[in-house]
Design a protein around this motif. Structure first.
Motif, PDB file in Angstrom:
ATOM      1  N   LEU A 146      16.910  -8.859 -46.183  1.00 19.01           N
ATOM      2  CA  LEU A 146      18.140  -9.661 -46.179  1.00 19.01           C
ATOM      3  C   LEU A 146      19.069  -9.122 -45.108  1.00 19.01           C
ATOM      4  O   LEU A 146      19.419  -7.935 -45.104  1.00 19.01           O
ATOM      5  N   ASP A 147      19.441  -9.993 -44.174  1.00 17.32           N
ATOM      6  CA  ASP A 147      20.323  -9.545 -43.100  1.00 17.32           C
ATOM      7  C   ASP A 147      20.954 -10.756 -42.423  1.00 17.32           C
ATOM      8  O   ASP A 147      20.402 -11.869 -42.477  1.00 17.32           O
ATOM      9  N   GLY A 148      22.085 -10.520 -41.792  1.00 26.14           N
ATOM     10  CA  GLY A 148      22.734 -11.595 -41.041  1.00 26.14           C
ATOM     11  C   GLY A 148      21.953 -11.989 -39.808  1.00 26.14           C
ATOM     12  O   GLY A 148      22.106 -13.102 -39.294  1.00 26.14           O
ATOM     13  N   ASN A 149      21.091 -11.088 -39.323  1.00 24.09           N
ATOM     14  CA  ASN A 149      20.237 -11.351 -38.171  1.00 24.09           C
ATOM     15  C   ASN A 149      18.838 -11.680 -38.674  1.00 24.09           C
ATOM     16  O   ASN A 149      18.222 -10.884 -39.383  1.00 24.09           O
TER      17      ASN A 149
ATOM     18  N   TYR B  39      13.111  -4.847 -54.507  1.00 21.72           N
ATOM     19  CA  TYR B  39      12.878  -5.285 -53.130  1.00 21.72           C
ATOM     20  C   TYR B  39      13.978  -4.887 -52.150  1.00 21.72           C
ATOM     21  O   TYR B  39      13.686  -4.391 -51.062  1.00 21.72           O
ATOM     22  N   LEU B  40      15.223  -5.123 -52.502  1.00 20.60           N
ATOM     23  CA  LEU B  40      16.301  -4.977 -51.513  1.00 20.60           C
ATOM     24  C   LEU B  40      16.843  -3.558 -51.403  1.00 20.60           C
ATOM     25  O   LEU B  40      17.516  -3.228 -50.427  1.00 20.60           O
TER      26      LEU B  40
ATOM     27  N   LYS C 207      23.410 -15.483 -44.726  1.00 23.86           N
ATOM     28  CA  LYS C 207      22.455 -14.427 -44.428  1.00 23.86           C
ATOM     29  C   LYS C 207      21.047 -14.976 -44.498  1.00 23.86           C
ATOM     30  O   LYS C 207      20.752 -15.889 -45.259  1.00 23.86           O
ATOM     31  N   ALA C 208      20.164 -14.403 -43.701  1.00 21.37           N
ATOM     32  CA  ALA C 208      18.773 -14.820 -43.684  1.00 21.37           C
ATOM     33  C   ALA C 208      17.986 -13.972 -44.670  1.00 21.37           C
ATOM     34  O   ALA C 208      18.137 -12.743 -44.720  1.00 21.37           O
ATOM     35  N   LEU C 209      17.142 -14.654 -45.457  1.00 18.89           N
ATOM     36  CA  LEU C 209      16.305 -13.970 -46.429  1.00 18.89           C
ATOM     37  C   LEU C 209      14.855 -14.187 -46.026  1.00 18.89           C
ATOM     38  O   LEU C 209      14.405 -15.322 -45.854  1.00 18.89           O
ATOM     39  N   SER C 210      14.122 -13.093 -45.815  1.00 18.72           N
ATOM     40  CA  SER C 210      12.730 -13.174 -45.363  1.00 18.72           C
ATOM     41  C   SER C 210      11.811 -12.587 -46.416  1.00 18.72           C
ATOM     42  O   SER C 210      12.070 -11.510 -46.976  1.00 18.72           O
TER      43      SER C 210
ATOM     44  N   HIS D 108      14.646 -18.353 -45.639  1.00 15.29           N
ATOM     45  CA  HIS D 108      15.671 -19.377 -45.887  1.00 15.29           C
ATOM     46  C   HIS D 108      17.027 -18.692 -45.862  1.00 15.29           C
ATOM     47  O   HIS D 108      17.130 -17.452 -45.962  1.00 15.29           O
ATOM     48  N   ALA D 109      18.038 -19.499 -45.702  1.00 19.10           N
ATOM     49  CA  ALA D 109      19.401 -18.971 -45.735  1.00 19.10           C
ATOM     50  C   ALA D 109      19.811 -18.776 -47.188  1.00 19.10           C
ATOM     51  O   ALA D 109      19.530 -19.613 -48.055  1.00 19.10           O
ATOM     52  N   LEU D 110      20.486 -17.673 -47.484  1.00 20.08           N
ATOM     53  CA  LEU D 110      20.909 -17.379 -48.848  1.00 20.08           C
ATOM     54  C   LEU D 110      22.196 -18.098 -49.207  1.00 20.08           C
ATOM     55  O   LEU D 110      22.462 -18.382 -50.362  1.00 20.08           O
TER      56      LEU D 110
END
Length: 564
Positions: A540-543, A438-439, A520-523, A511-513
């Motif tokens: 996965l990104d800080g934004n 995925y990442l 970091k935000a995980l979508s 959710h936040a990791l």
């Protein structure tokens, strides 16, 4: 082959049609006595040395044992040595009573009294064998001859006790075992124990421990319980005795025989940690105690650091605790089966959501944290594991809380890897699978640059989100732009400008990791592909806006990869 069974004599049950023990429930801990340093030690291929015995004794004290059989001091110099070291170095706490074992033979009894000089609290445990088989085969005597041995031993012990108490004030208690009790006619067992109680001057204020050994387990546990209840009913001096159990494990039922024996009226249990002992071993005190704990009964023994206790046991005895040993084995809180894993995960979710005060997790009789196992994987992954297992590992160990609809997809990825490897996968390998799947998906599309901004509609009724960026397909870069009611909608509009169409948004979870300023935000993005297949992407990104956009691109890339 099967004709050989005809040479064995079946166990003769006790006639007790009005037994009451089946309706009893264990509601409190018995008096515990560890016999690890005697019964357990004598069964080792290489008996413990002095240093190991002292470490084991210290561990037993820390667990909470108040009665510890330290050896057979009249039998050998090494047995004598541990006793004298404990006494001379003042290593026995004032609230702990040491127990010494001796045969009912005058010269051994006298040597044992010499060995205990200087101790504060002692149980003088003497025994002689009473079983029908031993009388016939070993001692060639009748029951009266066996009674005479016990009575003479009791008489001498009482005399030497009175002399020692007058000399030093030592607190000495008595314990008598009709060895091979379970192979003795019950009326004879009652008779010899009543005679010993009389000779020792037992009273309700100064009770004698009557230890009833299941020396060679020869029946089902219910028959053992019948023997204990029969004995308790018919013993004239019952109110002057503490009934103690000492079960062996020849049929694999030592724990069950002990539990049913407590229901039948016993008040005290002798046994060993992990069931170590002659032949198939003794009743396992750790298991009996933790069985009580799992029923809401305080066992009054502390196994909260079971790994440390197991390590010390293995170090001192050179024995190995089996991976499936109840409560202490390496794998006993581990599930490989997919259905078990799914139920365990749902149990943890239910505990968190409901706030229940009770432990309600399927397949786990106790909370692993109660025995210090909270940092060990409860779910481990192999080819038998299901979709919920991998999700549990990702959530518990790495903080990735995948939506339920995504579990089957990632579960298939993990199962394929297990099948290819032909072994269990470690948590770090599962994380690596997730990241690669995925990442780290970079093709065919890569977002090179992007910009998001909001703009109010001219009539002020709503806010439009603008996306502008550059996307690469590996061969060329294209500028894209789009407008929508949010970042996801705007990005889909921008993709359509370069022919990436036919994808439909289904669901979005985030959710936040981690916590804190660097979180970091995980979508997790679920899409329907142009050929009506479901596919997931992860960003996965800080934004948070960019994490969702990365998730969409991941899902599209994965669908294109699957199509190839």
């Amino acid at each position: 082959m099967y004709e050989g069974c005809k040479k064995y004599i079946p166990f003769a049950p006790v006639n007790l049609p009005d037994r009451t023990w089946p309706d009893k429930v264990i509601t409190k801990a018995p008096v515990w006595c560890s016999v690890d340093l005697r019964d357990g030690n004598q069964a080792l291929v290489n008996p413990m040395n002095l240093e190991e015995k002292l470490l084991f004794f210290k561990t037993l004290v820390e667990i909470g044992f108040k009665e510890i059989e330290v050896g057979f001091p009249s039998a050998s110099e090494t047995e004598y040595e541990i006793l004298r070291t404990l006494i001379d170095q003042d290593l026995i706490p004032d609230d702990v009573t040491i127990q010494v074992l001796v045969q009912a033979r005058p010269h051994l009894i006298k040597k044992t009294f010499e060995a205990i000089r200087g101790a504060k609290n002692v149980i003088m445990h003497f025994y002689n064998s009473t079983s029908t088989l031993q009388r016939k085969v070993v001692f060639h005597t009748d029951m009266q001859g066996v009674i005479d041995i016990a009575v003479e031993g009791a008489r001498l012990i009482r005399q030497l006790t009175e002399e020692e108490v007058a000399r030093s004030g030592m607190n000495i208690r008595y314990e008598y075992s009709p060895e091979s009790f379970s192979g003795t006619e019950m009326d004879n067992a009652v008779l010899i124990c009543d005679r010993v109680l009389e000779e020792l001057g037992a009273t309700p204020e100064n009770k004698v421990i009557l230890n009833l050994p299941n020396t060679v387990e020869g029946s089902t546990p219910n028959c053992h319980a019948d023997q204990i209840e029969y004995f308790c009913r018919h013993l004239k001096g019952r109110d002057s005795a503490i009934i103690s159990l000492h079960a062996h494990n020849d049929r694999g039922c030592g724990v069950a025989a002990t539990e049913l024996g407590l229901m039948a009226g016993a008040e005290r249990v002798e046994g060993t940690l992990f069931g170590n002992g002659e032949r198939t071993g003794n009743a396992d005190i750790l298991v009996i105690a933790m069985n009580m704990y799992s029923q809401g009964v305080d066992p009054e023994l502390d196994f909260s650091n079971i790994n440390k206790i197991r390590d010390i046991y293995e170090q001192c005895t050179k024995m190995k605790v089996h991976e499936r040993h109840p409560y202490a084995g390496e794998l006993v809180f581990t599930a490989f089966s997919g259905s078990h894993q799914d139920a365990i995960k749902k149990g943890f979710d239910y505990m968190a959501e409901s706030g229940t005060q009770y432990w309600e997790v399927p397949y786990l009789p106790i909370d692993p944290a109660d025995v210090g196992r909270q940092y060990e994987p409860i779910i481990r992954i192999n080819s038998q594991s299901g979709k919920g297992g991998a999700a549990f590992i990702m959530q518990q160990m790495f903080g990735y809380n995948m939506p339920k609809a995504m579990h089957p997809e990632f579960g298939r990825v993990v199962k394929a890897a297990c099948d290819a490897a032909g072994r269990e996968l470690q948590p770090k390998e599962i994380l690596e699978l997730f990241e690669n799947e995925y990442l780290k998906v970079r093709a065919p599309y890569t977002l090179k640059r992007y910009k998001l901004y909001e703009e109010n509609a001219t009539d002020g009724s709503e806010v439009a989100v603008h996306f502008e960026g550059v996307i690469s397909n590996g061969e060329k870069e294209s500028a894209i732009s789009g407008v929508g009611n949010g970042p996801i909608d705007a990005f889909f509009t921008a993709l359509s400008a370069v022919g990436i169409t036919g994808y439909h948004f289904v669901s979005y979870h985030e959710h936040a990791l981690s916590t804190g300023a660097d979180s970091k935000a995980l979508s997790y993005i679920e899409l329907k592909t142009p050929d009506d297949q479901t596919v997931f992407g992860v960003g996965l990104d800080g934004n948070i806006s960019l994490s969702s956009i990365k998730g969409i691109l991941c899902a599209i890339n994965r669908s294109r990869r699957a199509a190839k």
